[in-house]
Design a protein around this motif. Structure first.
Motif, short mmCIF file in Angstrom:
data_model
loop_
_atom_site.label_atom_id
_atom_site.label_comp_id
_atom_site.label_asym_id
_atom_site.label_seq_id
_atom_site.Cartn_x
_atom_site.Cartn_y
_atom_site.Cartn_z
N LEU A 106 0.83 -1.21 0.00
CA LEU A 106 0.00 0.00 0.00
C LEU A 106 0.86 1.26 0.00
O LEU A 106 0.59 2.21 -0.74
N ARG A 107 1.91 1.26 0.80
CA ARG A 107 2.82 2.43 0.82
C ARG A 107 3.50 2.59 -0.54
O ARG A 107 3.64 3.71 -1.04
N ALA A 108 3.92 1.48 -1.15
CA ALA A 108 4.56 1.55 -2.47
C ALA A 108 3.57 2.06 -3.52
O ALA A 108 3.96 2.81 -4.42
N ALA A 109 2.31 1.67 -3.40
CA ALA A 109 1.29 2.16 -4.33
C ALA A 109 1.11 3.67 -4.17
O ALA A 109 0.97 4.40 -5.16
N GLU A 110 1.13 4.15 -2.94
CA GLU A 110 1.04 5.58 -2.70
C GLU A 110 2.25 6.30 -3.28
O GLU A 110 2.12 7.36 -3.91
N ASP A 111 3.44 5.75 -3.10
CA ASP A 111 4.66 6.35 -3.65
C ASP A 111 4.59 6.41 -5.18
O ASP A 111 4.95 7.42 -5.79
N LEU A 121 -5.51 8.19 -4.71
CA LEU A 121 -5.36 6.77 -5.03
C LEU A 121 -6.65 6.08 -4.61
O LEU A 121 -7.07 6.20 -3.46
N THR A 122 -7.29 5.39 -5.54
CA THR A 122 -8.54 4.70 -5.24
C THR A 122 -8.34 3.19 -5.31
O THR A 122 -7.35 2.71 -5.86
N TYR A 136 -7.58 -1.37 4.91
CA TYR A 136 -7.63 -0.12 4.15
C TYR A 136 -8.02 1.04 5.04
O TYR A 136 -7.47 2.14 4.93
N GLU A 137 -8.95 0.80 5.94
CA GLU A 137 -9.36 1.88 6.85
C GLU A 137 -8.22 2.24 7.80
O GLU A 137 -8.04 3.42 8.11
N ARG A 138 -7.44 1.26 8.25
CA ARG A 138 -6.27 1.57 9.08
C ARG A 138 -5.26 2.41 8.30
O ARG A 138 -4.56 3.24 8.88
N ALA A 139 -5.20 2.19 7.00
CA ALA A 139 -4.28 2.95 6.14
C ALA A 139 -4.90 4.27 5.67
O ALA A 139 -4.35 4.93 4.79
N GLU A 140 -6.03 4.65 6.26
CA GLU A 140 -6.70 5.93 6.04
C GLU A 140 -7.45 6.04 4.72
O GLU A 140 -7.72 7.13 4.24
N TYR A 141 -7.80 4.91 4.12
CA TYR A 141 -8.72 4.94 2.97
C TYR A 141 -10.12 5.10 3.52
O TYR A 141 -10.44 4.61 4.60
#
Length: 162
Positions: A106-111, A121-122, A136-141
């Motif tokens: 997920l972090r790599a996708a954000e980068d 990013l959706t 996903y909710e923990r990752a703030e989506y």
């Protein structure tokens, strides 16, 4: 040691096999596991065959072995018309679950998204995939829309709806 890199053709078998796990994570009753897997595999085959220019496939490696992947693509926001990144697929190998592989992807996708100048990013997730939704909710989506589906085949054949 966990690292993220761009996929190569040598990753095809791992990615396709890992994508087969999608069938087990909450598809609605009108979607068969085979249908879900076939759709994802079609997309991945298209990527590996060079048909999805501008998309990216990232592979997470744990101690030099593939542990998961993320497939990223570009989309256009329906409301604003602005381009944004979309995480089309993310999957972790069963043997690597619970070790931070998904969070690293997920972090790599954000980068990847930020490097292309995207402000958003959706992703989509089956409603029944509670574990992924919590991650996903923990990752703030946050939930933006909820998609409803009505199967019209029953109306066409004259069957009563339940």
């Amino acid at each position: 040691m966990l690292s993220i890199r761009a996929a190569t053709n040598a990753d095809r078998d791992f990615v396709i096999e890992t994508a087969r796990r999608f069938a087990a994570f909450g598809p609605p009753p009108w979607r068969t596991p085979q249908e879900v897997v076939a759709g994802e595999v079609r997309c991945l085959d298209d990527f590996f065959d060079g048909g999805m220019q501008g998309s990216a496939l990232l592979v997470a490696e744990e101690d030099g072995r593939p542990a998961g992947f993320a497939f990223l693509e570009h989309q256009t926001d329906y409301f604003t018309g602005e381009r944004h990144a979309h995480l089309g697929m993310i999957a972790v190998a069963e043997a690597a679950e619970g070790r931070g592989v998904g969070a690293a992807l997920l972090r790599a996708a954000e980068d990847w998204s930020l490097a292309r100048g995207y402000a958003k990013l959706t992703l989509n997730v089956f409603e029944g995939n509670a574990r992924a939704r919590r991650a996903y909710e923990r990752a703030e989506y946050r939930i933006e829309t909820v998609r409803y589906v009505k199967l019209l085949e029953r109306r066409r054949t004259g069957q009563a709806e339940s």
